[in-house]
Design an enzyme around this catalytic site. Structure first.
Site, PDB file in Angstrom:
ATOM      1  N   LYS A  57      24.028 -24.019  45.180  1.00 34.00           N
ATOM      2  CA  LYS A  57      23.647 -25.145  46.039  1.00 34.00           C
ATOM      3  C   LYS A  57      24.686 -25.377  47.128  1.00 34.00           C
ATOM      4  O   LYS A  57      24.342 -25.727  48.261  1.00 34.00           O
ATOM      5  CB  LYS A  57      23.420 -26.412  45.212  1.00 34.00           C
ATOM      6  CG  LYS A  57      22.125 -26.356  44.420  1.00 34.00           C
ATOM      7  CD  LYS A  57      21.926 -27.585  43.569  1.00 34.00           C
ATOM      8  CE  LYS A  57      20.668 -27.449  42.727  1.00 34.00           C
ATOM      9  NZ  LYS A  57      20.574 -28.506  41.708  1.00 34.00           N
ATOM     10  N   LYS A  92      13.902 -16.108  42.172  1.00 27.23           N
ATOM     11  CA  LYS A  92      12.977 -16.961  41.409  1.00 27.23           C
ATOM     12  C   LYS A  92      12.234 -17.897  42.365  1.00 27.23           C
ATOM     13  O   LYS A  92      12.762 -18.253  43.434  1.00 27.23           O
ATOM     14  CB  LYS A  92      13.730 -17.746  40.336  1.00 27.23           C
ATOM     15  CG  LYS A  92      14.625 -18.808  40.897  1.00 27.23           C
ATOM     16  CD  LYS A  92      15.003 -19.867  39.894  1.00 27.23           C
ATOM     17  CE  LYS A  92      15.773 -20.918  40.676  1.00 27.23           C
ATOM     18  NZ  LYS A  92      16.052 -22.143  40.131  1.00 27.23           N
ATOM     19  N   LYS A 105      11.652 -24.251  45.490  1.00 26.35           N
ATOM     20  CA  LYS A 105      11.325 -25.047  46.674  1.00 26.35           C
ATOM     21  C   LYS A 105      12.280 -24.707  47.812  1.00 26.35           C
ATOM     22  O   LYS A 105      11.893 -24.642  48.971  1.00 26.35           O
ATOM     23  CB  LYS A 105      11.467 -26.543  46.347  1.00 26.35           C
ATOM     24  CG  LYS A 105      10.476 -27.042  45.306  1.00 26.35           C
ATOM     25  CD  LYS A 105      10.937 -28.336  44.639  1.00 26.35           C
ATOM     26  CE  LYS A 105      10.374 -28.473  43.248  1.00 26.35           C
ATOM     27  NZ  LYS A 105      10.895 -29.570  42.459  1.00 26.35           N
TER      28      LYS A 105
HETATM   29  P1  TYM Z   1      13.700 -28.547  38.836  1.00 24.07           P
HETATM   30  O1  TYM Z   1      13.173 -29.789  39.467  1.00 24.07           O
HETATM   31  O2  TYM Z   1      14.332 -27.541  39.718  1.00 24.07           O
HETATM   32  O3  TYM Z   1      12.557 -27.812  38.028  1.00 24.07           O
HETATM   33  C1  TYM Z   1      11.747 -28.464  37.060  1.00 24.07           C
HETATM   34  C2  TYM Z   1      11.471 -27.521  35.905  1.00 24.07           C
HETATM   35  O4  TYM Z   1      10.826 -26.337  36.381  1.00 24.07           O
HETATM   36  C3  TYM Z   1      11.532 -25.187  35.932  1.00 24.07           C
HETATM   37  N1  TYM Z   1      11.454 -24.135  36.968  1.00 24.07           N
HETATM   38  C4  TYM Z   1      11.070 -22.874  36.732  1.00 24.07           C
HETATM   39  N2  TYM Z   1      10.668 -22.247  35.610  1.00 24.07           N
HETATM   40  C5  TYM Z   1      10.331 -20.957  35.705  1.00 24.07           C
HETATM   41  N3  TYM Z   1      10.355 -20.252  36.869  1.00 24.07           N
HETATM   42  C6  TYM Z   1      10.746 -20.829  38.018  1.00 24.07           C
HETATM   43  N4  TYM Z   1      10.765 -20.129  39.155  1.00 24.07           N
HETATM   44  C7  TYM Z   1      11.133 -22.202  37.981  1.00 24.07           C
HETATM   45  N5  TYM Z   1      11.578 -23.086  38.920  1.00 24.07           N
HETATM   46  C8  TYM Z   1      11.755 -24.257  38.279  1.00 24.07           C
HETATM   47  C9  TYM Z   1      12.971 -25.659  35.755  1.00 24.07           C
HETATM   48  O5  TYM Z   1      13.684 -24.823  34.877  1.00 24.07           O
HETATM   49  C10 TYM Z   1      12.754 -27.052  35.208  1.00 24.07           C
HETATM   50  O6  TYM Z   1      12.519 -26.997  33.817  1.00 24.07           O
HETATM   51  N6  TYM Z   1      18.086 -30.007  36.857  1.00 24.07           N
HETATM   52  C11 TYM Z   1      16.651 -29.991  36.645  1.00 24.07           C
HETATM   53  C12 TYM Z   1      16.015 -31.352  36.473  1.00 24.07           C
HETATM   54  C13 TYM Z   1      16.590 -32.205  35.391  1.00 24.07           C
HETATM   55  C14 TYM Z   1      16.389 -32.031  33.984  1.00 24.07           C
HETATM   56  C15 TYM Z   1      17.050 -33.120  33.370  1.00 24.07           C
HETATM   57  C16 TYM Z   1      15.740 -31.063  33.218  1.00 24.07           C
HETATM   58  C17 TYM Z   1      17.330 -33.328  35.553  1.00 24.07           C
HETATM   59  N7  TYM Z   1      17.618 -33.875  34.345  1.00 24.07           N
HETATM   60  C18 TYM Z   1      17.069 -33.274  31.971  1.00 24.07           C
HETATM   61  C19 TYM Z   1      15.764 -31.232  31.824  1.00 24.07           C
HETATM   62  C20 TYM Z   1      16.425 -32.316  31.221  1.00 24.07           C
HETATM   63  C21 TYM Z   1      15.983 -29.339  37.857  1.00 24.07           C
HETATM   64  O7  TYM Z   1      16.537 -29.299  38.934  1.00 24.07           O
HETATM   65  O8  TYM Z   1      14.697 -28.933  37.648  1.00 24.07           O
END
Ligand code: TYM
Length: 327
Positions: A111, A191, A194
């Site tokens: 990031k 991967k 967004k």
């Molecule tokens: P975020 O918002 O980037 O993504 C949400 C969820 O989607 C999954 N994900 C994917 N899985 C498979 N392939 C992909 N290309 C892909 N892109 C996204 C992510 O692994 C996630 O499960 N830090 C976290 C948000 C968060 C969180 C938490 C998660 C904040 N607090 C507590 C679990 C528990 C995030 O940025 O997810």
């Protein structure tokens, strides 16, 4: 009933990576666990979004979560900033987290690279807030994609440290991965994400998706329709794995290997199959969008339950670490 907790950032719209990597499991697990699902708007602030855009994204992501099948009568769905205990606990945990542990986080490095003009402290302490999200509900399991594994390892380490210093308080949260833990982007190189602009949006129409699929990478060795392809190395074929029946996949693979099926036709079939998943989600989303008061009520109810649970944990945490005045 054991607990699960997970979160999604309101940064743009949900994509099929979020859906396959996380949401599918949220829906599956809500029947077996006491589930807490959060739209993590405080995390999104690390990217300094436009305030109006952030407010809109919170609603759209909540709609996406519900339209994907999360049932607010079963699971607690809430917006992170509606529960102030998240930041309170994050501070307590920060005071237990060595700088070196955060320095190792690959997402921080990624990031920082991605937004060099805004490498803020929130970006650095992001995983600590994520740990607070999870342990605030004393969650046992966390359904996420593979990209969150390092953050979860840190969360477990923090739990062990807290329990060691202050006495057994939190369970060590385990990752629950779906059968699509790392969905690749349309570029076939990184991967789906967004920020990389390589995604298929969950709310996209079939036409919009087909337009994106047309330009998407396939087997790099297959330059003309008459060239024989290798489905195993084709990114599009990997998507078929999530949306297409086994018998149709076999037909597609055979057609690709013998050059009887072209990449465009293969993409059209994928688009059609995806639509059987995306179409109903889009319809439910439109319905939810047309009743904004209902969404407000769902999120208010979720926040009230989350706050009550969070406060129980914080009372215990405050007592253990020595906060609060007692004679
Ligand atoms: P975020 O918002 O980037 O993504 C949400 C969820 O989607 C999954 N994900 C994917 N899985 C498979 N392939 C992909 N290309 C892909 N892109 C996204 C992510 O692994 C996630 O499960 N830090 C976290 C948000 C968060 C969180 C938490 C998660 C904040 N607090 C507590 C679990 C528990 C995030 O940025 O997810």
């Amino acid at each position: 009933m054991a607990r699960i907790m997970s979160g999604v950032q309101p940064t743009g719209n949900l994509h099929i990576g979020n859906y396959l990597g996380a949401l599918v499991n949220w829906v599956r697990l809500q029947a077996e666990y006491d589930a807490f699902f959060s739209i993590v708007d405080l995390h999104a602030l690390t990217q300094r979004p436009d305030p109006e855009a952030l407010r809109r994204a919170v609603r759209e992501v909540a709609i996406g979560v519900l339209a994907s099948g999360v049932d607010p009568d079963r699971a607690t769905v809430f917006v992170q900033s509606h529960v102030p205990q998240h930041t309170e606990l994050a501070w307590v945990l920060m005071c237990l987290t060595p700088l070196g542990d955060l320095n190792r986080m690959t997402q921080f490095k990624d990031k920082s690279h991605h937004q060099p003009e805004n490498v803020n402290t929130g970006l650095f302490t992001y995983p600590v807030l994520q740990t607070a999200d999870i342990v605030l509900y004393r969650a046992d399991r966390v359904p996420v994609g593979e990209d969150q594994e390092q953050h979860l390892e840190l969360a477990r380490e923090t739990v062990r440290r807290f329990n060691h210093v202050y006495g057994e308080t939190f369970p060590e949260p385990q990752v629950v991965k779906s059968n699509a833990p790392r969905v690749m982007g349309l570029d076939g190189e990184s991967k789906m994400s967004k920020s990389r602009n390589n995604e298929i949006g969950l709310f996209e129409t079939a036409d919009e998706t087909m337009q994106k699929l047309r330009g998407a990478k396939t087997d790099p060795a297959r330059l003309r329709k008459t060239d024989k392809g290798t489905p195993e190395v084709c990114n599009i074929f990997s998507y078929h794995g999530f949306f297409t029946s086994e018998s149709q996949r076999e037909e597609i693979a055979a057609g690709c290997r013998s050059a009887q099926l072209g990449c465009v036709d293969c993409k059209k079939m994928l688009c059609q199959n995806m639509e059987t998943v995306k179409g109903p989600i889009r319809e439910r989303a439109a319905e939810l969008r047309s009743k904004p008061k209902d969404l407000d009520a769902i999120l208010e109810r979720g926040a009230a339950r989350a706050r009550a649970e969070a406060e129980k944990t914080m009372e215990m945490v405050r007592a253990r670490v020595g906060l609060g005045v007692r004679a």
